[in-house]
Design a protein around this motif. Structure first.
Motif, PDB file in Angstrom:
ATOM      1  N   LEU A 866      17.819  65.157  14.988  1.00 21.96           N
ATOM      2  CA  LEU A 866      18.082  67.084  14.916  1.00 21.96           C
ATOM      3  C   LEU A 866      18.834  67.166  15.094  1.00 21.96           C
ATOM      4  CD1 LEU A 866      15.494  68.799  13.589  1.00 21.96           C
ATOM      5  CD2 LEU A 866      14.974  69.123  16.295  1.00 21.96           C
ATOM      6  N   LYS A 867      20.106  67.171  13.733  1.00 23.34           N
ATOM      7  CA  LYS A 867      20.793  68.143  13.894  1.00 23.34           C
ATOM      8  C   LYS A 867      20.872  69.543  13.625  1.00 23.34           C
ATOM      9  CE  LYS A 867      23.612  64.966  16.181  1.00 23.34           C
ATOM     10  NZ  LYS A 867      24.005  64.986  17.565  1.00 23.34           N
ATOM     11  N   THR A 868      20.928  70.456  14.066  1.00 23.16           N
ATOM     12  CA  THR A 868      19.909  71.481  13.999  1.00 23.16           C
ATOM     13  C   THR A 868      21.084  73.096  15.347  1.00 23.16           C
ATOM     14  OG1 THR A 868      18.069  71.929  15.201  1.00 23.16           O
ATOM     15  CG2 THR A 868      17.858  70.930  12.592  1.00 23.16           C
ATOM     16  N   ASP A 869      20.866  74.499  14.527  1.00 26.02           N
ATOM     17  CA  ASP A 869      21.001  75.349  15.014  1.00 26.02           C
ATOM     18  C   ASP A 869      22.958  74.903  15.602  1.00 26.02           C
ATOM     19  OD1 ASP A 869      18.670  77.250  14.751  1.00 26.02           O
ATOM     20  OD2 ASP A 869      17.863  75.777  16.547  1.00 26.02           O
ATOM     21  N   SER A 870      22.391  74.954  17.404  1.00 30.19           N
ATOM     22  CA  SER A 870      24.233  75.095  17.917  1.00 30.19           C
ATOM     23  C   SER A 870      24.360  73.642  17.989  1.00 30.19           C
ATOM     24  CB  SER A 870      23.988  75.465  19.214  1.00 30.19           C
ATOM     25  OG  SER A 870      22.693  74.378  20.211  1.00 30.19           O
ATOM     26  N   TYR A 871      23.511  72.655  16.978  1.00 31.55           N
ATOM     27  CA  TYR A 871      24.287  70.965  17.146  1.00 31.55           C
ATOM     28  C   TYR A 871      24.696  70.806  15.877  1.00 31.55           C
ATOM     29  CZ  TYR A 871      21.912  70.666  21.720  1.00 31.55           C
ATOM     30  OH  TYR A 871      21.799  70.463  23.335  1.00 31.55           O
ATOM     31  N   ALA A 872      24.445  71.806  14.945  1.00 33.75           N
ATOM     32  CA  ALA A 872      24.504  71.677  13.618  1.00 33.75           C
ATOM     33  C   ALA A 872      26.107  70.828  13.684  1.00 33.75           C
ATOM     34  CB  ALA A 872      24.074  73.169  12.394  1.00 33.75           C
ATOM     35  N   LEU A 873      25.927  70.458  12.362  1.00 35.46           N
ATOM     36  CA  LEU A 873      27.051  69.520  11.801  1.00 35.46           C
ATOM     37  C   LEU A 873      28.439  70.329  11.449  1.00 35.46           C
ATOM     38  CD1 LEU A 873      25.202  66.188  10.645  1.00 35.46           C
ATOM     39  CD2 LEU A 873      26.508  66.375  12.599  1.00 35.46           C
ATOM     40  N   PRO A 874      29.673  69.949  10.980  1.00 39.92           N
ATOM     41  CA  PRO A 874      30.753  70.803  11.272  1.00 39.92           C
ATOM     42  C   PRO A 874      30.850  70.297   9.888  1.00 39.92           C
ATOM     43  CG  PRO A 874      31.590  69.299  12.602  1.00 39.92           C
ATOM     44  CD  PRO A 874      30.377  69.139  13.066  1.00 39.92           C
ATOM     45  N   SER A 875      30.853  69.611   9.106  1.00 40.05           N
ATOM     46  CA  SER A 875      31.564  69.165   7.837  1.00 40.05           C
ATOM     47  C   SER A 875      29.982  68.250   7.224  1.00 40.05           C
ATOM     48  CB  SER A 875      32.441  67.443   8.041  1.00 40.05           C
ATOM     49  OG  SER A 875      31.962  66.969   8.460  1.00 40.05           O
ATOM     50  N   ASN A 876      30.278  67.804   5.542  1.00 41.84           N
ATOM     51  CA  ASN A 876      29.355  67.107   5.312  1.00 41.84           C
ATOM     52  C   ASN A 876      29.462  65.845   5.136  1.00 41.84           C
ATOM     53  OD1 ASN A 876      32.091  67.012   3.953  1.00 41.84           O
ATOM     54  ND2 ASN A 876      30.808  66.325   1.800  1.00 41.84           N
ATOM     55  N   ALA A 877      29.667  64.580   6.088  1.00 45.15           N
ATOM     56  CA  ALA A 877      29.377  63.600   6.757  1.00 45.15           C
ATOM     57  C   ALA A 877      29.230  63.417   8.554  1.00 45.15           C
ATOM     58  CB  ALA A 877      30.486  62.335   6.085  1.00 45.15           C
ATOM     59  N   TRP A 878      28.540  62.485   8.050  1.00 46.30           N
ATOM     60  CA  TRP A 878      28.844  62.375   9.677  1.00 46.30           C
ATOM     61  C   TRP A 878      27.985  60.458   9.872  1.00 46.30           C
ATOM     62  CZ3 TRP A 878      23.886  61.352  12.745  1.00 46.30           C
ATOM     63  CH2 TRP A 878      23.601  61.234  13.605  1.00 46.30           C
ATOM     64  N   GLN A 879      28.747  60.263  10.950  1.00 48.64           N
ATOM     65  CA  GLN A 879      28.480  58.506  12.069  1.00 48.64           C
ATOM     66  C   GLN A 879      27.983  59.041  12.563  1.00 48.64           C
ATOM     67  OE1 GLN A 879      30.444  55.563  10.819  1.00 48.64           O
ATOM     68  NE2 GLN A 879      27.976  55.732  11.732  1.00 48.64           N
ATOM     69  N   CYS A 880      26.109  58.488  12.500  1.00 49.66           N
ATOM     70  CA  CYS A 880      25.651  57.869  13.555  1.00 49.66           C
ATOM     71  C   CYS A 880      25.795  57.286  14.421  1.00 49.66           C
ATOM     72  CB  CYS A 880      23.926  57.213  12.676  1.00 49.66           C
ATOM     73  SG  CYS A 880      23.226  57.168  14.108  1.00 49.66           S
ATOM     74  N   ASN A 881      25.696  58.326  15.474  1.00 48.80           N
ATOM     75  CA  ASN A 881      26.132  57.091  17.099  1.00 48.80           C
ATOM     76  C   ASN A 881      24.895  56.802  17.729  1.00 48.80           C
ATOM     77  OD1 ASN A 881      24.764  59.876  17.621  1.00 48.80           O
ATOM     78  ND2 ASN A 881      26.764  60.952  18.424  1.00 48.80           N
ATOM     79  N   VAL A 882      23.772  56.470  17.268  1.00 52.91           N
ATOM     80  CA  VAL A 882      22.935  56.574  17.595  1.00 52.91           C
ATOM     81  C   VAL A 882      22.160  55.068  16.619  1.00 52.91           C
ATOM     82  CG1 VAL A 882      22.096  58.198  19.192  1.00 52.91           C
ATOM     83  CG2 VAL A 882      21.131  57.735  17.034  1.00 52.91           C
ATOM     84  N   ASN A 883      21.807  53.809  17.338  1.00 54.70           N
ATOM     85  CA  ASN A 883      20.914  53.420  16.727  1.00 54.70           C
ATOM     86  C   ASN A 883      20.423  53.089  15.948  1.00 54.70           C
ATOM     87  OD1 ASN A 883      23.159  51.522  16.635  1.00 54.70           O
ATOM     88  ND2 ASN A 883      23.008  50.281  19.037  1.00 54.70           N
ATOM     89  N   LEU A 884      19.700  53.363  14.487  1.00 50.41           N
ATOM     90  CA  LEU A 884      18.032  52.808  14.713  1.00 50.41           C
ATOM     91  C   LEU A 884      17.833  51.803  14.646  1.00 50.41           C
ATOM     92  CD1 LEU A 884      18.616  54.711  11.279  1.00 50.41           C
ATOM     93  CD2 LEU A 884      17.913  56.528  13.497  1.00 50.41           C
ATOM     94  N   ASN A 885      16.139  51.777  14.314  1.00 50.05           N
ATOM     95  CA  ASN A 885      15.190  50.588  14.574  1.00 50.05           C
ATOM     96  C   ASN A 885      15.626  49.482  13.704  1.00 50.05           C
ATOM     97  OD1 ASN A 885      14.016  51.605  17.024  1.00 50.05           O
ATOM     98  ND2 ASN A 885      12.236  52.222  15.955  1.00 50.05           N
ATOM     99  N   TYR A 886      15.896  48.383  13.973  1.00 48.95           N
ATOM    100  CA  TYR A 886      15.717  47.366  12.627  1.00 48.95           C
ATOM    101  C   TYR A 886      14.334  47.652  11.815  1.00 48.95           C
ATOM    102  CZ  TYR A 886      19.711  45.007  15.074  1.00 48.95           C
ATOM    103  OH  TYR A 886      20.941  44.956  15.280  1.00 48.95           O
ATOM    104  N   ASP A 887      14.877  47.158  10.408  1.00 52.09           N
ATOM    105  CA  ASP A 887      13.904  46.653   9.441  1.00 52.09           C
ATOM    106  C   ASP A 887      12.340  48.566   9.313  1.00 52.09           C
ATOM    107  OD1 ASP A 887      12.720  45.395   7.553  1.00 52.09           O
ATOM    108  OD2 ASP A 887      11.341  44.624   8.293  1.00 52.09           O
ATOM    109  N   THR A 888      13.651  49.221   9.327  1.00 50.29           N
ATOM    110  CA  THR A 888      12.651  50.863   9.749  1.00 50.29           C
ATOM    111  C   THR A 888      12.640  51.483   8.709  1.00 50.29           C
ATOM    112  OG1 THR A 888      11.827  50.647  11.817  1.00 50.29           O
ATOM    113  CG2 THR A 888      12.003  52.689  10.872  1.00 50.29           C
TER     114      THR A 888
END
Length: 974
Positions: A866-888
């Motif tokens: 959830l990247k909203t409000d004060s955590y909004a992203l500054p540009s139109n690309a973002w490298q996910c910095n957490v590992n998502l679940n496999y096969d999901t």
């Protein structure tokens, strides 16, 4: 200083006035409306009837009242169906009315006699016809009908009785009857004897035991005689006063009255007039009892049974008496006005209401009402007076709860009136026609007048001396106290305290009384001339501050409850050279305690052609001199008042002068004044000004009208949409935002609104195209810039100005569905996506950032990222910095943001992460990453639960590392 003139003309009102007043006193917001005052003639319900006498008051069984009105050579039968509040003329066209009898069975049937004939109406007085053959030939030249009654036989048919009297000495009248139901019936002489007859009645049980009773005189003695049936047999003769030395001959009498529950016993009461020897008598089984009222009585009414009877008696010279059986007689504390014969009646519900009626003749005669059993009387109709001027007015401080007005008028007499329904109906409470009243000049109420504190003050003169009267019962009765000095101006501080301005020949002084005029303080010298006005501060009870205006331009103030006075600045200038009067009226700003601001108007009264007035402002503790905020060329300011919200009003007592109105009299750069004439007749001249909350009253002296103005527009407009600080307003198309409308609540009385738009809260300079007018409660804005914050406000501009509304803001939209970001990576439906993917989407022009939501649920109700409000992203690309679940499978969406606005959300994208890597030979497979909580940054999931998971993970990894070290050691030893 700005000026706006509003001409008289028809304008469409928008909305309805929310004011609790009676129907005919309803007001149109934003314009002057006429308030009914007592008026003569049909249109005024005959509240006034100048040069009239009122006689022969009678009451039908339904409470309808009839009265004979004499006006010169004109004779009218009047009718009231509302307890005497309003009257109308009936269809009677005969001569002087000698008596009226209302049917005991039918409310619409009445009989009357003009002394020669008997007339009947069966339609409540709409039409009359003569009954029986003409009795005139049977009467002597000086014999006439004096009394009339109707009874009903056991078949319900009417039997009419009349009594006659002869004015010649030694000649007498008689008793006649007419069995009306019989065809060809004629008047029959019952041969009552040599008597003049002044009252006649059939017994209450006439249908069962017919009995005719009459009060008669033989020109020496006065008797009650009676006969059973109509056979001319008069067996009973009862002398009222048996001692011949005290005998008297009746010249007039009341109607014969019977107690309630008459059961055939010969018992009655009657009032007698006999040249000063009259009274009220009870006749019981052959015995006549003088009830002790030593006065001539022309009318009598009673209620109750014998032994528990209430009496009301009317005299021949304006007197009214009342008594309970066995107790002494009381004269009315405040008698009905009129100095001639008084005819009285009791309302059908008298036992519960105490309501009594009286009709009088003579000077200031009238129909009067008492609500306290005859102790005090108010005039409600057929009043022999005229109104030529309104002298003073006192609206109730709680007017919008009780609708009470007190009005003082002049004409043939000064009269104090009260209305409890906003002017729909009026009662005269007091007048110069009463004993010990020379004139009445002022009326005032204390600031806390209400239902529980109904104190009323009036001032004038009594027996040649200045006087103040006080009432504690809403004007029903007054106590007079002589004042030791003339009363030039006054102010009422509370129900006991008053300030009086007076001139002693050398100085203008202010006196104070704290006991309603019983005693006064020593006069404090204020000026060398007369004093014109006194005003108390809004918080007088705590700050003790008051203002005094003189007749020579000076304004004085006191902050010690009137113990001393100091001049404020220099005297206000005489605007016309050589004028001999510079009267000043004064007023406080409602926020005086905070801002020290006061107002004054000079030259209040015109003395020469071309005289002018001006309005001034002074700030105590700051100003050195008075600041002129409005000048009226040729104007004459009569009165100045300021509302609790700070709106200033001033009556301009010049033909067509109207009322000056200013919403911002304290504005330092020059207040804006308007002249309000809408609703006033051509040539109207306003005199005096009175204010309660948002309602004002003034008197149009040119047309003798009481006018009222409900200033609903002194309140600001209430904004509704867009809501304050609303984001994303409007629709972005081709680079601009459209479809934005402003909406506000309708303000009662408004016909035109002005709206303004700006980039900030400073509206001193408004960009082109950012303001306009509307006849409705909304406005459509031009195209606006995207992602921009705008401020807006609204006010009424017609028929008068309102204050500006609050300043609200909104921010326009950054985009629409068509301009929302487009998702690029991961591609829609992609499979085998890295557990830490790169999210990428199209850029949106003007965006400050982007909000990203990733979830395992398409509804996004349990987001993983959830990247909203004060955590909004500054540009139109973002490298996910957490590992998502496999096969999901994951769902994601993005929108652009800029300040308080944003674009629409993008379409929803979906992708599936890669499978977990399999174990290779001799190689330890990388452990699958643990499930990650929703996060906006790596540290966001370090909640207590997340911390425990992290510790467990670290422990497992440490154990595995130790095991591997041990294994390596063992292998190396091999």
């Amino acid at each position: 200083m700005a000026k706006l003139r509003l001409a008289l003309g028809p304008l469409l009102l928008v909305g309805l006035l929310g004011l609790t007043v009676a129907a005919s006193a309803e007001l149109d917001a934003g314009e002057w409306s006429k308030i009914d005052i007592p008026t003569e003639g049909k249109s005024g319900g005959w509240v006034l009837a100048p040069d009239s006498d009122i006689q022969r008051l009678s009451q039908a069984i339904d409470g309808t009242l009839y009265a004979y009105r004499v006006e010169g050579a004109s004779h009218h039968l009047m009718k009231s169906t509302d307890g005497g509040g309003t009257w109308s003329e009936t269809g009677y066209e005969g001569g002087p009315i000698a008596d009226i009898a209302c049917s005991r069975l039918d409310a619409n049937t009445i009989y009357l006699t003009d002394g020669s004939h008997v007339y009947k109406s069966i339609d409540g007085g709409i039409s009359f016809y003569r009954i029986g053959d003409d009795i005139s030939p049977a009467l002597d030249a000086n014999e006439s009908i004096t009394c009339l009654d109707v009874s009903y036989d056991n078949s319900g048919d009417p039997v009419i009785f009349i009594g006659t009297a002869d004015t010649d000495a030694g000649h007498f009248g008689s008793v006649y009857y007419l069995a009306e139901a019989y065809f060809g019936a004629r008047w029959t002489d019952l041969m009552a004897g040599d008597y003049d007859v002044y009252s006649i009645a059939g017994s209450p049980d006439f249908d069962q035991a017919p009995q005719i009773i009459a009060l008669v005189t033989d020109e020496t003695h006065t008797y009650i005689i009676s006969s059973h049936g109509a056979a001319g047999d008069w067996p009973q003769r009862l002398e009222l006063l048996e001692n011949s030395t005290d005998s008297f001959a009746a010249t007039a009498a009341s109607k014969i009255c019977f107690p309630a529950y008459f059961d055939g016993i010969f018992e009655l009461f009657v009032g007698v007039s006999a040249g000063g020897d009259g009274g009220v008598y009870q006749v019981n089984q052959g015995v006549a009892i003088d009830l002790g009222l030593d006065a001539d009585v022309i009318s009598l009414a009673l209620a109750g049974e014998v032994g528990h009877t209430f009496f009301l008696a009317g005299g021949t010279a304006g007197e009214v008496w009342y008594a309970n059986y066995g107790e002494g007689w009381n004269s009315s504390q405040k008698a009905p006005s009129g100095d001639g014969p008084v005819y009285v009646a009791l309302a059908p519900d008298f036992a519960h209401s105490g309501l009594s009626y009286a009709a009088t003749s003579g000077t200031e005669s009238a129909f009067s009402v008492s609500r306290d059993g005859g102790a005090t009387w108010n005039q409600t109709g057929l009043i022999d007076t005229e109104i030529s001027d309104i002298v003073d007015l006192a609206p109730s401080p709680s007017y919008h709860q009780d609708n009470t007005l007190f009005m003082l008028t002049s004409g043939s007499q000064q009269s104090l009136w009260r209305s409890s329904d906003g002017g729909v109906s009026w009662e005269r409470l007091y007048s110069g026609a009463l004993a010990d009243v020379d004139n009445i000049e002022r009326v005032a109420l204390p600031p806390h007048y209400d239902e529980g504190n109904q104190v009323v003050f009036i001032a004038g003169s009594s027996n040649g001396s200045p006087a103040i009267w006080k009432s504690t019962d809403n004007g029903q009765s007054f106590t007079c106290r002589i004042a030791p000095f003339p009363i030039d101006a006054w102010a009422v501080a509370d129900e006991n305290s008053l300030f009086i301005a007076s001139y002693d020949g050398s100085n203008g002084l202010v006196y104070r009384t704290i006991n309603s005029g019983l005693t006064y303080s020593e006069g404090v010298v204020v000026d060398s001339q007369f004093l014109n006005s006194i005003a108390l501060s809004p918080n007088y009870a705590t700050d003790g501050t008051m203002l005094v205006g003189s007749v020579d331009g000076w304004v004085y103030w006191s902050d010690d409850y009137g113990a001393s006075f100091d001049a404020l600045g220099e005297p206000l200038p005489e605007l016309i050279t050589g004028s001999d009067s510079n009267r000043v009226t004064v007023a406080f700003d409602p926020e005086f305690s905070d801002n020290g601001t006061v107002y004054a108007a000079s030259h209040c009264h015109k003395t020469t052609a071309g005289d002018s007035s001006a309005i001034y402002r002074f700030i105590i503790g700051k100003s050195d001199d008075w600041d002129e905020i409005e000048s009226l060329a040729g104007g004459v300011i009569d009165q100045l008042v300021v509302s609790a919200e700070g709106t200033l009003y001033a009556a301009n007592s010049q033909a067509d002068g109207g009322m000056e109105r200013c919403l911002n009299p304290g504005f330092p750069l020059g207040p804006t004044f308007e002249t309000v004439t809408r609703g006033l007749a051509d040539g109207a001249t306003l005199t005096g000004l009175w204010l309660v909350e948002h309602q004002l009253w003034s008197f149009d002296s040119s047309h003798t009208r009481l006018m009222s103005y409900y200033d609903s527009l002194s309140q600001p407009v209430v904004l509704t949409s867009p809501s304050d600080e609303a984001p994303g307003v409007g629709l972005l198309t081709n680079g601009t935002v459209s479809n934005v409308s402003l909406d506000w609540e309708t303000l009662s009385g408004a016909t035109e609104y002005e709206w303004q738009l700006n980039y900030n809260t400073d509206f001193s300079s408004v960009p082109a195209g950012f303001e306009g007018t509307s006849g409705a409660s909304s406005a459509h804005l031009p195209n606006l810039s995207p992602a921009t914050t705008y401020y807006w406000r609204v006010r009424v501009t017609a028929p008068v100005l309102s204050p500006w509304s609050e300043k609200w803001s909104f921010t326009t939209s950054l985009g629409s569905e068509a301009t929302a970001p487009e998702l690029e990576s991961p591609a829609a439906g992609a499979v085998g996506v890295s557990a830490s993917p790169i999210f990428q989407w199209s850029a949106i022009a003007g965006a400050d950032g982007y909000e990203l939501v990733v979830s395992t649920r398409a509804a996004f109700d349990n987001p993983t990222i959830l990247k909203t409000d004060s955590y909004a992203l500054p540009s139109n690309a973002w490298q996910c910095n957490v590992n998502l679940n496999y096969d999901t499978t994951y769902y994601w969406r993005v929108r652009a943001v800029n300040g308080n606005t944003h674009s629409a959300w993008s379409a929803v994208g979906a992708f599936t992460t890669e499978s977990a890597p399999s174990l290779g030979s001799g190689i330890i497979a990388e452990a699958s990453p643990p499930p990650q909580p929703p996060t906006s940054d790596w540290f966001e999931w370090l909640t207590p639960a997340g911390g425990i998971m992290f510790l467990v993970f670290m422990v497992v990894m440490a154990v595995m590392l130790i095991a591997m070290v041990i294994l390596v050691i063992k292998v190396s030893k091999l």
